[in-house]
Motif scaffolding. Sequence first.
Motif, PDB file in Angstrom:
ATOM      1  N   PHE A  34      45.744  24.319   4.277  1.00 50.98           N
ATOM      2  CA  PHE A  34      46.172  23.414   5.364  1.00 50.98           C
ATOM      3  C   PHE A  34      47.767  23.781   5.850  1.00 50.98           C
ATOM      4  CE2 PHE A  34      42.900  20.068   4.480  1.00 50.98           C
ATOM      5  CZ  PHE A  34      42.642  20.462   2.979  1.00 50.98           C
ATOM      6  N   TYR A  36      50.577  21.421   7.478  1.00 50.64           N
ATOM      7  CA  TYR A  36      51.109  20.079   7.637  1.00 50.64           C
ATOM      8  C   TYR A  36      52.772  20.351   8.459  1.00 50.64           C
ATOM      9  CZ  TYR A  36      48.001  17.448   4.833  1.00 50.64           C
ATOM     10  OH  TYR A  36      46.742  16.980   4.481  1.00 50.64           O
ATOM     11  N   GLN A  38      56.253  18.057   9.562  1.00 50.43           N
ATOM     12  CA  GLN A  38      56.905  16.960   9.257  1.00 50.43           C
ATOM     13  C   GLN A  38      58.052  16.929  10.612  1.00 50.43           C
ATOM     14  OE1 GLN A  38      59.192  16.555   5.793  1.00 50.43           O
ATOM     15  NE2 GLN A  38      59.163  14.326   5.874  1.00 50.43           N
ATOM     16  N   GLU A  42      60.060  11.349  10.109  1.00 53.58           N
ATOM     17  CA  GLU A  42      58.535  10.968   9.783  1.00 53.58           C
ATOM     18  C   GLU A  42      57.870  11.439   8.779  1.00 53.58           C
ATOM     19  OE1 GLU A  42      58.068  10.911  14.817  1.00 53.58           O
ATOM     20  OE2 GLU A  42      56.503  11.748  13.513  1.00 53.58           O
ATOM     21  N   GLY A  43      56.568  10.954   8.425  1.00 56.60           N
ATOM     22  CA  GLY A  43      55.917  11.508   7.391  1.00 56.60           C
ATOM     23  C   GLY A  43      55.128  12.747   7.658  1.00 56.60           C
ATOM     24  N   LEU A  44      54.517  13.314   6.994  1.00 56.16           N
ATOM     25  CA  LEU A  44      53.673  14.711   7.187  1.00 56.16           C
ATOM     26  C   LEU A  44      52.302  14.294   8.097  1.00 56.16           C
ATOM     27  CD1 LEU A  44      55.459  15.377   4.699  1.00 56.16           C
ATOM     28  CD2 LEU A  44      53.870  17.094   4.241  1.00 56.16           C
ATOM     29  N   LEU A  46      48.738  16.317   9.448  1.00 60.39           N
ATOM     30  CA  LEU A  46      48.046  17.507   9.412  1.00 60.39           C
ATOM     31  C   LEU A  46      48.107  18.111  10.796  1.00 60.39           C
ATOM     32  CD1 LEU A  46      45.908  19.017   7.680  1.00 60.39           C
ATOM     33  CD2 LEU A  46      44.186  17.513   8.650  1.00 60.39           C
ATOM     34  N   LYS A  49      43.608  23.031   9.577  1.00 60.96           N
ATOM     35  CA  LYS A  49      43.268  23.437   8.133  1.00 60.96           C
ATOM     36  C   LYS A  49      41.890  24.462   8.662  1.00 60.96           C
ATOM     37  CE  LYS A  49      39.551  19.742   8.060  1.00 60.96           C
ATOM     38  NZ  LYS A  49      38.952  18.564   7.580  1.00 60.96           N
ATOM     39  N   PHE A  89      54.853  22.691   6.570  1.00 61.37           N
ATOM     40  CA  PHE A  89      54.210  23.096   5.010  1.00 61.37           C
ATOM     41  C   PHE A  89      53.005  23.452   5.068  1.00 61.37           C
ATOM     42  CE2 PHE A  89      57.505  20.234   2.702  1.00 61.37           C
ATOM     43  CZ  PHE A  89      57.991  19.370   3.754  1.00 61.37           C
ATOM     44  N   SER A  93      44.087  22.775  -1.066  1.00 63.42           N
ATOM     45  CA  SER A  93      43.250  21.690  -2.201  1.00 63.42           C
ATOM     46  C   SER A  93      41.995  22.363  -2.594  1.00 63.42           C
ATOM     47  CB  SER A  93      42.920  20.411  -1.080  1.00 63.42           C
ATOM     48  OG  SER A  93      42.057  19.800  -1.873  1.00 63.42           O
ATOM     49  N   VAL A 101      46.413  17.774  -3.628  1.00 65.05           N
ATOM     50  CA  VAL A 101      46.895  18.958  -2.701  1.00 65.05           C
ATOM     51  C   VAL A 101      48.316  19.413  -3.155  1.00 65.05           C
ATOM     52  CG1 VAL A 101      47.490  19.347  -0.231  1.00 65.05           C
ATOM     53  CG2 VAL A 101      45.530  17.919  -0.548  1.00 65.05           C
ATOM     54  N   THR A 102      48.443  20.624  -3.374  1.00 63.62           N
ATOM     55  CA  THR A 102      49.611  21.390  -3.727  1.00 63.62           C
ATOM     56  C   THR A 102      50.280  21.837  -2.427  1.00 63.62           C
ATOM     57  OG1 THR A 102      48.555  21.950  -5.706  1.00 63.62           O
ATOM     58  CG2 THR A 102      50.489  23.285  -5.038  1.00 63.62           C
ATOM     59  N   PHE A 103      51.620  21.602  -2.356  1.00 60.44           N
ATOM     60  CA  PHE A 103      52.240  22.087  -1.128  1.00 60.44           C
ATOM     61  C   PHE A 103      53.437  23.101  -1.000  1.00 60.44           C
ATOM     62  CE2 PHE A 103      51.222  18.732   2.173  1.00 60.44           C
ATOM     63  CZ  PHE A 103      50.629  17.656   1.304  1.00 60.44           C
ATOM     64  N   ILE A 105      57.182  24.625  -0.299  1.00 56.53           N
ATOM     65  CA  ILE A 105      58.315  23.936  -0.275  1.00 56.53           C
ATOM     66  C   ILE A 105      58.881  23.676   1.285  1.00 56.53           C
ATOM     67  CG2 ILE A 105      60.004  26.140   0.225  1.00 56.53           C
ATOM     68  CD1 ILE A 105      61.532  25.072  -1.847  1.00 56.53           C
TER      69      ILE A 105
ATOM     70  N   TYR B  35      54.199  10.939  -3.456  1.00 60.03           N
ATOM     71  CA  TYR B  35      54.829  12.349  -3.731  1.00 60.03           C
ATOM     72  C   TYR B  35      56.362  11.750  -3.571  1.00 60.03           C
ATOM     73  CZ  TYR B  35      50.796  15.490  -2.746  1.00 60.03           C
ATOM     74  OH  TYR B  35      49.792  16.354  -2.839  1.00 60.03           O
ATOM     75  N   GLY B  42      61.702  19.809  -2.829  1.00 61.86           N
ATOM     76  CA  GLY B  42      60.740  19.931  -1.968  1.00 61.86           C
ATOM     77  C   GLY B  42      59.760  18.681  -2.226  1.00 61.86           C
ATOM     78  N   LEU B  43      58.436  18.782  -1.931  1.00 57.16           N
ATOM     79  CA  LEU B  43      57.575  17.814  -1.946  1.00 57.16           C
ATOM     80  C   LEU B  43      56.665  17.758  -3.413  1.00 57.16           C
ATOM     81  CD1 LEU B  43      56.950  15.556   0.096  1.00 57.16           C
ATOM     82  CD2 LEU B  43      54.767  16.948   0.463  1.00 57.16           C
ATOM     83  N   PHE B  90      56.891   9.186  -0.448  1.00 58.97           N
ATOM     84  CA  PHE B  90      55.599   9.293   0.435  1.00 58.97           C
ATOM     85  C   PHE B  90      54.370   8.787  -0.153  1.00 58.97           C
ATOM     86  CE2 PHE B  90      57.193  10.906   4.424  1.00 58.97           C
ATOM     87  CZ  PHE B  90      58.176  11.776   4.304  1.00 58.97           C
ATOM     88  N   SER B  97      39.620  13.890  -1.885  1.00 57.56           N
ATOM     89  CA  SER B  97      40.428  15.111  -1.563  1.00 57.56           C
ATOM     90  C   SER B  97      39.813  16.392  -1.362  1.00 57.56           C
ATOM     91  CB  SER B  97      41.202  15.211  -2.927  1.00 57.56           C
ATOM     92  OG  SER B  97      40.554  15.708  -3.929  1.00 57.56           O
ATOM     93  N   TYR B 102      45.206  15.102   3.781  1.00 55.51           N
ATOM     94  CA  TYR B 102      45.718  13.446   3.470  1.00 55.51           C
ATOM     95  C   TYR B 102      46.029  13.104   4.814  1.00 55.51           C
ATOM     96  CZ  TYR B 102      46.698  14.780  -1.476  1.00 55.51           C
ATOM     97  OH  TYR B 102      46.761  15.157  -2.592  1.00 55.51           O
ATOM     98  N   PHE B 104      49.400  10.718   5.785  1.00 56.06           N
ATOM     99  CA  PHE B 104      50.589  10.268   5.111  1.00 56.06           C
ATOM    100  C   PHE B 104      51.083   8.993   5.979  1.00 56.06           C
ATOM    101  CE2 PHE B 104      52.665  13.229   2.090  1.00 56.06           C
ATOM    102  CZ  PHE B 104      51.552  14.161   2.224  1.00 56.06           C
ATOM    103  N   GLY B 105      52.005   8.209   4.902  1.00 56.68           N
ATOM    104  CA  GLY B 105      52.686   7.174   5.546  1.00 56.68           C
ATOM    105  C   GLY B 105      54.203   7.894   6.134  1.00 56.68           C
ATOM    106  N   SER B 106      54.776   6.983   6.540  1.00 56.11           N
ATOM    107  CA  SER B 106      56.182   7.221   6.973  1.00 56.11           C
ATOM    108  C   SER B 106      57.074   7.457   6.199  1.00 56.11           C
ATOM    109  CB  SER B 106      56.679   6.477   8.119  1.00 56.11           C
ATOM    110  OG  SER B 106      56.792   5.092   7.798  1.00 56.11           O
ATOM    111  N   GLY B 107      57.082   7.169   4.699  1.00 56.25           N
ATOM    112  CA  GLY B 107      57.701   7.340   3.800  1.00 56.25           C
ATOM    113  C   GLY B 107      58.770   5.845   3.365  1.00 56.25           C
TER     114      GLY B 107
END
Lengths: 113, 113
Positions: A34, A36, A38, A42-44, A46, A49, A89, A93, A101-103, A105, B35, B42-43, B90, B97, B102, B104-107
Amino acid sequence: GDSVTQMEGPVTLSEEAFLTINCTYTATGYPSLFWYVQYPGEGLQLLLKATKADDKGSNKGFEATYRKETTSFHLEKGSVQVSDSAVYFCALSDRGGYQKVTFGIGTKLQVIP
Amino acid sequence: DSGVTQTPKHLITATGQRVTLRCSPRSGDLSVYWYQQSLDQGLQFLIQYYNGEERAKGNILERFSAQQFPDLHSELNLSSLELGDSALYFCASSVTSQGDGYTFGSGTRLTVV
């Protein structure tokens, strides 16, 4: 374990320049990949993918191709705009089960007019 | 609006205190992920719940705990807060998964003073 390595920013480009953000991964099995994005405050979200080798994900002019042989998923855009300024990002997954899910940096992109 | 709701948006508290962050997942999503995003690390994945059960744990401190309730909303509890806990937290949700990515919310921005 799973990991994602992406180029550190910030990346500064002029409007209409070509963008490449490199991403490589390490994973067991065959992960989904994926990108993403940001935007400030705001949040991330998608962006795109790809779920299997040689798949190309695309959205809003951005593209990335799942390269199993080089374990890479580089993000490209032919002509960036100021509105593309954000943090990008790369993520993976592992499919099967309920794996997280691994992101990476994150790479900050700044586009100047 | 992504469909994932996080409250509060901002929180300022003193060291040693305890706070609760809340997340309501997108309608139909059974998995919730937490997260932590900080400038230097980072995340970082904290914890995942699926339909009320803990499924995966990441780099979550013992001072932190979470749960997912029968209505699928989740809470992240942070106690004995330290200055280093200041970060964006977040929440994300997904149906599963497995390659879906995903939402995401805005945090919640937590500042510990």
